[in-house]
Design a protein around this motif. Structure first.
Motif, short mmCIF file in Angstrom:
data_model
loop_
_atom_site.label_atom_id
_atom_site.label_comp_id
_atom_site.label_asym_id
_atom_site.label_seq_id
_atom_site.Cartn_x
_atom_site.Cartn_y
_atom_site.Cartn_z
N ARG A 213 0.85 -1.18 0.00
CA ARG A 213 0.00 0.00 0.00
C ARG A 213 0.90 1.24 0.00
O ARG A 213 1.75 1.40 0.88
CB ARG A 213 -0.90 0.00 1.23
N ALA A 214 0.69 2.11 -1.00
CA ALA A 214 1.53 3.30 -1.13
C ALA A 214 1.42 4.19 0.10
O ALA A 214 0.32 4.41 0.62
CB ALA A 214 1.13 4.08 -2.38
N VAL B 286 4.79 11.05 7.36
CA VAL B 286 3.96 9.99 6.77
C VAL B 286 2.75 9.79 7.66
O VAL B 286 2.87 9.51 8.85
CB VAL B 286 4.76 8.68 6.63
N LYS B 287 1.56 9.94 7.09
CA LYS B 287 0.34 9.88 7.88
C LYS B 287 -0.51 8.65 7.60
O LYS B 287 -1.58 8.49 8.17
CB LYS B 287 -0.49 11.13 7.62
N GLY B 288 -0.09 7.80 6.73
CA GLY B 288 -0.90 6.63 6.46
C GLY B 288 -0.56 6.02 5.12
O GLY B 288 0.55 6.20 4.60
N ALA C 45 -9.53 2.73 13.47
CA ALA C 45 -8.39 3.46 12.90
C ALA C 45 -7.15 2.59 12.96
O ALA C 45 -6.78 2.09 14.03
CB ALA C 45 -8.17 4.76 13.66
N ILE C 46 -6.52 2.38 11.83
CA ILE C 46 -5.27 1.62 11.77
C ILE C 46 -4.20 2.48 11.10
O ILE C 46 -4.51 3.43 10.39
CB ILE C 46 -5.44 0.29 11.01
N ALA C 47 -2.95 2.15 11.35
CA ALA C 47 -1.84 2.91 10.77
C ALA C 47 -0.78 1.94 10.31
O ALA C 47 -0.61 0.85 10.87
CB ALA C 47 -1.27 3.88 11.80
N PHE D 131 0.23 -3.11 9.27
CA PHE D 131 -0.79 -2.22 9.83
C PHE D 131 -1.12 -2.67 11.25
O PHE D 131 -1.16 -3.87 11.55
CB PHE D 131 -2.06 -2.25 8.97
N ARG D 132 -1.38 -1.69 12.11
CA ARG D 132 -1.77 -1.97 13.50
C ARG D 132 -2.88 -1.04 13.91
O ARG D 132 -3.04 0.04 13.33
CB ARG D 132 -0.57 -1.80 14.44
#
Length: 246
Positions: free
Chosen positions: A35-36, A61-63, A171-173, A180-181
């Motif tokens: 995922r970009a 980097v926000k996501g 909400a995951i990051a 992802f967590r």
């Protein structure tokens, strides 16, 4: 003068962060399920009694961009592509539960089911370990099926089940390890409605042509700010010369 320089330097720092993100995305344009990463740039204006003329730039980097990648049928029984927003649950290096879209699974030498990055695939009871021998396949609902070569006429038996999760409403990051967590901790519950496409892999959602355009634009912005710093230096030197003449 220092205001001009600081504004330009913070812009250069943000541009460097942007270039690192672009380089990471470009390097993973062929990585399965990648995922970009998404960069957020925010102007920071100092508040005070004077005119607010000093706007610096912060970038982080926000996501990740969650648009789906192209699905490619491989014919390989242990390849899986997650459908919709479903994610595959894996065990992170620290033992915690994390999530990924990468589904190129294999069986390690000790029988552990792992994905292409070497992360152990999780079932409801922890990492999935498969009995030796036989051939394996994965069904649409995540069931791991084993066919015994000694009884080829028998139906394949379920020997495990992937934990498929859906982050909808949570909400995951994305971390630096590409996993992802859940933000703030916790885990996603198993989603019985989640489905996958067997013998298929999802490609990276990075679009190389768009990344190249971003790279050129980022380099131009960096060059502009470099020239701005040089101009500020010339103005400062000119002012110093005038002071010496007086």
């Amino acid at each position: 003068m220092d205001r001009l320089i600081w504004t330009a330097v913070t812009g250069m720092t943000a541009a460097m962060t942007r270039q690192r993100v672009i380089a990471s995305n470009m390097a993973n344009a062929q990585t399965t399920g990648f995922r970009a990463e998404v960069l957020q740039m925010t102007p920071l204006t100092l508040k005070g009694p004077a005119v607010e003329a000093r706007a610096m730039t912060d970038a982080a980097v926000k996501g990740a961009m969650m648009t789906p990648g192209v699905m490619v049928n491989t014919g390989r029984p242990l390849d899986v592509a997650l459908q919709g927003q479903a994610m595959l649950t894996v065990q992170a290096p620290d033992g915690s539960e994390a999530y990924t879209r990468r589904g190129d699974l294999t069986v390690s030498a000790n029988g552990l089911l792992v994905n292409g990055e070497g992360f152990a695939v999780m079932g409801e009871g922890g990492p999935i370990t498969l009995p030796p021998g036989g051939t394996y396949a994965i069904a649409e609902d995540g069931a791991v099926l084993r066919r015994d070569p000694g009884t080829p006429e028998a139906a394949p038996a379920e020997v495990g089940r992937l934990k498929l999760a859906n982050p909808a409403g949570t909400a995951i990051a994305k971390g630096l390890d590409g996993l992802f967590r859940v933000i703030g901790g916790g885990i996603l519950p198993s989603d019985a409605e989640a489905r996958l496409a067997p013998a298929t892999l999802e490609q990276s959602n990075v679009r190389p042509s768009e990344v190249l355009v971003d790279m050129v634009e980022a380099q131009r912005l960096y060059d502009m700010r470099t020239k701005l710093v040089a101009t500020a230096k010339e103005l400062d030197e000119g002012g110093a010369s005038l002071m010496r003449m007086t």
